[in-house]
Design a protein around this motif. Structure first.
Motif, mmCIF file in Angstrom:
data_model
loop_
_atom_site.group_PDB
_atom_site.id
_atom_site.type_symbol
_atom_site.label_atom_id
_atom_site.label_comp_id
_atom_site.label_asym_id
_atom_site.label_seq_id
_atom_site.Cartn_x
_atom_site.Cartn_y
_atom_site.Cartn_z
ATOM 1 N N GLU A 5 0.847 -1.190 0.000
ATOM 2 C CA GLU A 5 0.000 0.000 0.000
ATOM 3 C C GLU A 5 0.884 1.242 0.000
ATOM 4 O O GLU A 5 1.828 1.341 0.783
ATOM 5 C CB GLU A 5 -0.910 0.003 1.227
ATOM 6 N N PRO A 6 0.630 2.222 -0.861
ATOM 7 C CA PRO A 6 1.442 3.440 -0.903
ATOM 8 C C PRO A 6 1.417 4.156 0.441
ATOM 9 O O PRO A 6 0.422 4.150 1.160
ATOM 10 C CB PRO A 6 0.772 4.270 -2.001
ATOM 11 N N SER A 7 2.536 4.781 0.787
ATOM 12 C CA SER A 7 2.656 5.516 2.037
ATOM 13 C C SER A 7 3.396 6.814 1.779
ATOM 14 O O SER A 7 4.263 6.899 0.892
ATOM 15 C CB SER A 7 3.396 4.677 3.080
ATOM 16 N N ASP A 8 3.053 7.840 2.567
ATOM 17 C CA ASP A 8 3.728 9.132 2.438
ATOM 18 C C ASP A 8 5.107 9.109 3.084
ATOM 19 O O ASP A 8 5.916 10.011 2.841
ATOM 20 C CB ASP A 8 2.881 10.234 3.082
ATOM 21 N N LEU A 9 5.380 8.099 3.902
ATOM 22 C CA LEU A 9 6.660 8.011 4.602
ATOM 23 C C LEU A 9 7.712 7.344 3.720
ATOM 24 O O LEU A 9 7.406 6.468 2.913
ATOM 25 C CB LEU A 9 6.505 7.196 5.890
ATOM 26 N N ALA A 12 7.258 -3.998 -23.904
ATOM 27 C CA ALA A 12 7.739 -3.871 -25.272
ATOM 28 C C ALA A 12 6.601 -3.849 -26.288
ATOM 29 O O ALA A 12 6.639 -3.099 -27.265
ATOM 30 C CB ALA A 12 8.706 -5.011 -25.591
ATOM 31 N N LEU A 13 5.575 -4.669 -26.075
ATOM 32 C CA LEU A 13 4.548 -4.874 -27.093
ATOM 33 C C LEU A 13 3.313 -4.004 -26.891
ATOM 34 O O LEU A 13 2.611 -3.705 -27.853
ATOM 35 C CB LEU A 13 4.129 -6.353 -27.113
ATOM 36 N N ASN A 14 3.022 -3.629 -25.665
ATOM 37 C CA ASN A 14 1.806 -2.869 -25.378
ATOM 38 C C ASN A 14 2.097 -1.380 -25.414
ATOM 39 O O ASN A 14 2.834 -0.861 -24.570
ATOM 40 C CB ASN A 14 1.260 -3.264 -24.006
ATOM 41 N N PRO A 15 1.536 -0.632 -26.363
ATOM 42 C CA PRO A 15 1.826 0.809 -26.457
ATOM 43 C C PRO A 15 1.342 1.591 -25.238
ATOM 44 O O PRO A 15 1.778 2.718 -25.022
ATOM 45 C CB PRO A 15 1.083 1.242 -27.726
ATOM 46 N N ALA A 16 0.467 1.010 -24.423
ATOM 47 C CA ALA A 16 -0.005 1.706 -23.223
ATOM 48 C C ALA A 16 1.117 1.914 -22.213
ATOM 49 O O ALA A 16 1.023 2.796 -21.351
ATOM 50 C CB ALA A 16 -1.148 0.917 -22.582
ATOM 51 N N TRP A 17 2.207 1.118 -22.322
ATOM 52 C CA TRP A 17 3.343 1.274 -21.422
ATOM 53 C C TRP A 17 4.365 2.258 -21.957
ATOM 54 O O TRP A 17 5.398 2.499 -21.309
ATOM 55 C CB TRP A 17 4.020 -0.080 -21.180
ATOM 56 N N HIS A 18 4.133 2.845 -23.105
ATOM 57 C CA HIS A 18 5.107 3.765 -23.696
ATOM 58 C C HIS A 18 5.269 4.995 -22.803
ATOM 59 O O HIS A 18 4.292 5.640 -22.413
ATOM 60 C CB HIS A 18 4.649 4.185 -25.098
ATOM 61 N N MET A 19 6.515 5.313 -22.469
ATOM 62 C CA MET A 19 6.851 6.476 -21.633
ATOM 63 C C MET A 19 6.216 6.388 -20.248
ATOM 64 O O MET A 19 6.047 7.399 -19.572
ATOM 65 C CB MET A 19 6.416 7.778 -22.323
ATOM 66 N N ARG A 20 5.887 5.199 -19.799
ATOM 67 C CA ARG A 20 5.329 5.016 -18.463
ATOM 68 C C ARG A 20 6.326 4.216 -17.634
ATOM 69 O O ARG A 20 6.691 3.097 -17.998
ATOM 70 C CB ARG A 20 3.990 4.283 -18.534
ATOM 71 N N TYR A 21 6.756 4.781 -16.510
ATOM 72 C CA TYR A 21 7.717 4.088 -15.652
ATOM 73 C C TYR A 21 6.956 3.389 -14.534
ATOM 74 O O TYR A 21 6.218 4.028 -13.791
ATOM 75 C CB TYR A 21 8.722 5.069 -15.049
ATOM 76 N N PRO A 22 7.078 2.061 -14.396
ATOM 77 C CA PRO A 22 6.289 1.338 -13.390
ATOM 78 C C PRO A 22 6.733 1.666 -11.969
ATOM 79 O O PRO A 22 7.915 1.927 -11.720
ATOM 80 C CB PRO A 22 6.564 -0.131 -13.725
ATOM 81 N N GLU A 23 5.765 1.657 -11.032
ATOM 82 C CA GLU A 23 6.094 1.882 -9.631
ATOM 83 C C GLU A 23 6.944 0.744 -9.076
ATOM 84 O O GLU A 23 7.785 0.948 -8.206
ATOM 85 C CB GLU A 23 4.815 2.022 -8.808
ATOM 86 N N ALA A 24 6.715 -0.460 -9.543
ATOM 87 C CA ALA A 24 7.474 -1.628 -9.106
ATOM 88 C C ALA A 24 7.483 -2.648 -10.224
ATOM 89 O O ALA A 24 6.638 -2.625 -11.119
ATOM 90 C CB ALA A 24 6.870 -2.232 -7.828
ATOM 91 N N TYR A 25 8.464 -3.542 -10.180
ATOM 92 C CA TYR A 25 8.568 -4.605 -11.163
ATOM 93 C C TYR A 25 7.451 -5.626 -10.926
ATOM 94 O O TYR A 25 7.012 -5.822 -9.800
ATOM 95 C CB TYR A 25 9.933 -5.283 -11.041
ATOM 96 N N VAL A 26 6.987 -6.257 -11.988
ATOM 97 C CA VAL A 26 5.913 -7.242 -11.892
ATOM 98 C C VAL A 26 6.471 -8.608 -12.280
ATOM 99 O O VAL A 26 6.892 -8.807 -13.422
ATOM 100 C CB VAL A 26 4.721 -6.878 -12.810
ATOM 101 N N THR A 27 6.498 -9.529 -11.335
ATOM 102 C CA THR A 27 6.967 -10.889 -11.621
ATOM 103 C C THR A 27 5.818 -11.886 -11.715
ATOM 104 O O THR A 27 6.001 -12.976 -12.261
ATOM 105 C CB THR A 27 7.948 -11.364 -10.531
#
Length: 469
Positions: free
Chosen positions: A203-207, A352-367
């Protein structure tokens, strides 16, 4: 080694591969650590409460010396008329995954999984996970963590317990950790969690966040540190040696290497989809999604299943430019330095294949590839119409994929100039070697095209002295 032996080794593993394979755990475990009173009670209660009759015990490689003793002990606790017990040893893909395919060979109705586990949702059989119970000097742990008190103040501290130390998880330990480090907020969690995505630390936190992994520098730590939300610093407390060290996995070099592989995936004309799991729920949906996205970019795909991968096996697929490994969260990232072609994870292929990820930096890696499906937390819809018309490779400088067809038909001088700027040649639409172009195609039975052979008496006896020569 002869040429025939060399060619054979390229298509299969050696006879001693299972014996020579490096074990997946960091420290050896004893019989008492993997089969004590808690394990016995939990196993028997689970079997009897659910009325299971045919139970498979799945062990990783380094647990095999204890497997027979555990099987005998379990049979003594349960009458032979009550249940039959089977041992699963050499797994098809990875010991962290439940081998439902092998269990089906003995018509099992349940599996007890020992040791490292990715806890991927099994789709066919109920599973009971039993982790080792390793000793931990809590006093020494608290003493070491006191050195982090200054950097923990006014920050959130997330403490993760590896599989060998999850038996010490309780509110008393959380209280003592809080007193040792004095953070603004402290979370004590299990990894892997009992239920997927059940950890509060996601869960995101301000700390600002400090993360501590009580375990070893292993694959589980790599998976956790990549998938968790960003932390100011990661620390590892090795319970076996009592040492505390700092490590940040997301280095600039690692990020550059992974993004280079993503660009190579975009450049590919043929993708090899390696299925490295047959039990994790949703793997067929991921295969279909990757095929749809690749088709939208004019990229061919081939579906491959070769068990545990190695460079020799994948070298047989000459026409493939990049491989996508569809595996469990602990078995989907490979350092492909030894391989002839790059290997990317499902998440990297998605980027690589989905243009929706273009110029979008993920908050965390997805395994976990399930998170990329429609009901997942990291799902982004794919729309082929959003693929950029002028997509230039950052590796070769050439225009990519489907845009080549429009260039050849339209003949736009401006576009052609852009295409020829890098290497003075347009990228071709050739999708690589076809099966017919291979120099070796295997045996051709030529059914109905040859005369039947005459029956002849074969050799008999032993090879050193046949009865007739």
């Amino acid at each position: 080694m002869s040429s025939s032996e060399t060619s054979a080794s390229a298509f299969s593993s050696s006879d001693t591969a299972a014996l020579e394979r490096q074990t997946e755990t960091e420290h050896p475990v004893t019989f008492e650590q993997i089969w004590n009173e808690n394990h016995r009670k939990k196993s028997v209660d689970w079997i009897r409460e659910n009325s299971y009759k045919r139970v498979c015990l799945q062990f990783p490689d380094d647990y095999l010396p204890h497997s027979n003793a555990i099987s005998v002990a379990l049979k003594e606790l349960l009458s032979p008329e009550e249940v039959k017990v089977f041992i699963l040893a050499d797994t098809t893909y990875g010991s962290c995954c439940v081998d439902e395919i092998a269990a089906a060979h003995v018509d099992a109705d349940s599996v007890i999984h020992f040791g490292n586990a990715c806890r991927s949702r099994a789709s066919r059989l109920p599973v009971l996970y039993l982790y080792p119970e390793l000793p931990l000097d809590v006093g020494l742990l608290l003493e070491k963590l006191q050195s982090l008190r200054e950097e923990s103040k006014e920050r959130q501290v997330c403490v993760y317990l590896d599989i060998g130390y999850q038996h010490i998880h309780d509110e008393q330990l959380k209280k003592r950790l809080t007193e040792a480090m004095e953070p603004k907020n402290l979370l004590l969690e299990l990894f892997p969690p009992i239920e997927p995505d059940s950890t509060a630390s996601k869960e995101p936190s301000d700390l600002e966040r400090i993360c501590i992994f009580i375990g070893a520098d292993n694959q589980r730590f790599a998976n956790l540190s990549l998938t968790a939300l960003a932390a100011v610093q990661w620390h590892i407390y090795d319970g076996a040696s009592g040492s505390l060290s700092s490590k940040n996995p997301l280095t600039a070099q690692f990020i550059r290497r992974r993004y280079f592989h993503i660009e190579k995936c975009k450049d590919a004309q043929t993708l090899g989809l390696i299925v490295a799991t047959l039990s994790a729920e949703g793997y067929l949906d991921v295969v279909a999604r990757l095929q749809t996205m690749a088709k939208g970019r004019g990229i061919k795909t081939q579906l491959i299943s070769v068990g545990r991968i190695n460079p020799a096996k994948l070298a047989n697929f000459l026409e493939i430019d990049c491989f996508v490994l569809i595996g469990c969260p602990f078995n989907n990232m490979y350092d492909s330095k030894e391989y002839y072609k790059p290997i990317v994870s499902v998440f990297e292929a998605e980027m690589a294949l989905n243009p929706a990820w273009h110029m979008r930096y993920p908050e965390a890696y997805v395994t976990d590839f399930n998170q990329l499906l429609p009901e997942g937390r990291s799902f982004l819809p794919f729309n082929a119409a959003d693929i950029p018309e002028n997509d230039v490779s950052l590796v070769s400088g050439r225009l990519r994929g489907a845009v080549n067809d429009s260039l050849e038909t339209a003949g736009d001088p401006a576009s052609l100039a852009l295409a020829t700027q890098a290497k003075m040649a347009l990228m071709t639409t050739d999708t690589g070697l076809s099966f017919e172009d291979r120099t070796w195609q295997g045996l051709d039975p030529a059914l109905g095209q040859t005369e039947p052979a005459q029956l002849q008496q074969g050799l008999s006896g032993i090879p050193i002295n046949y009865t007739h020569q």
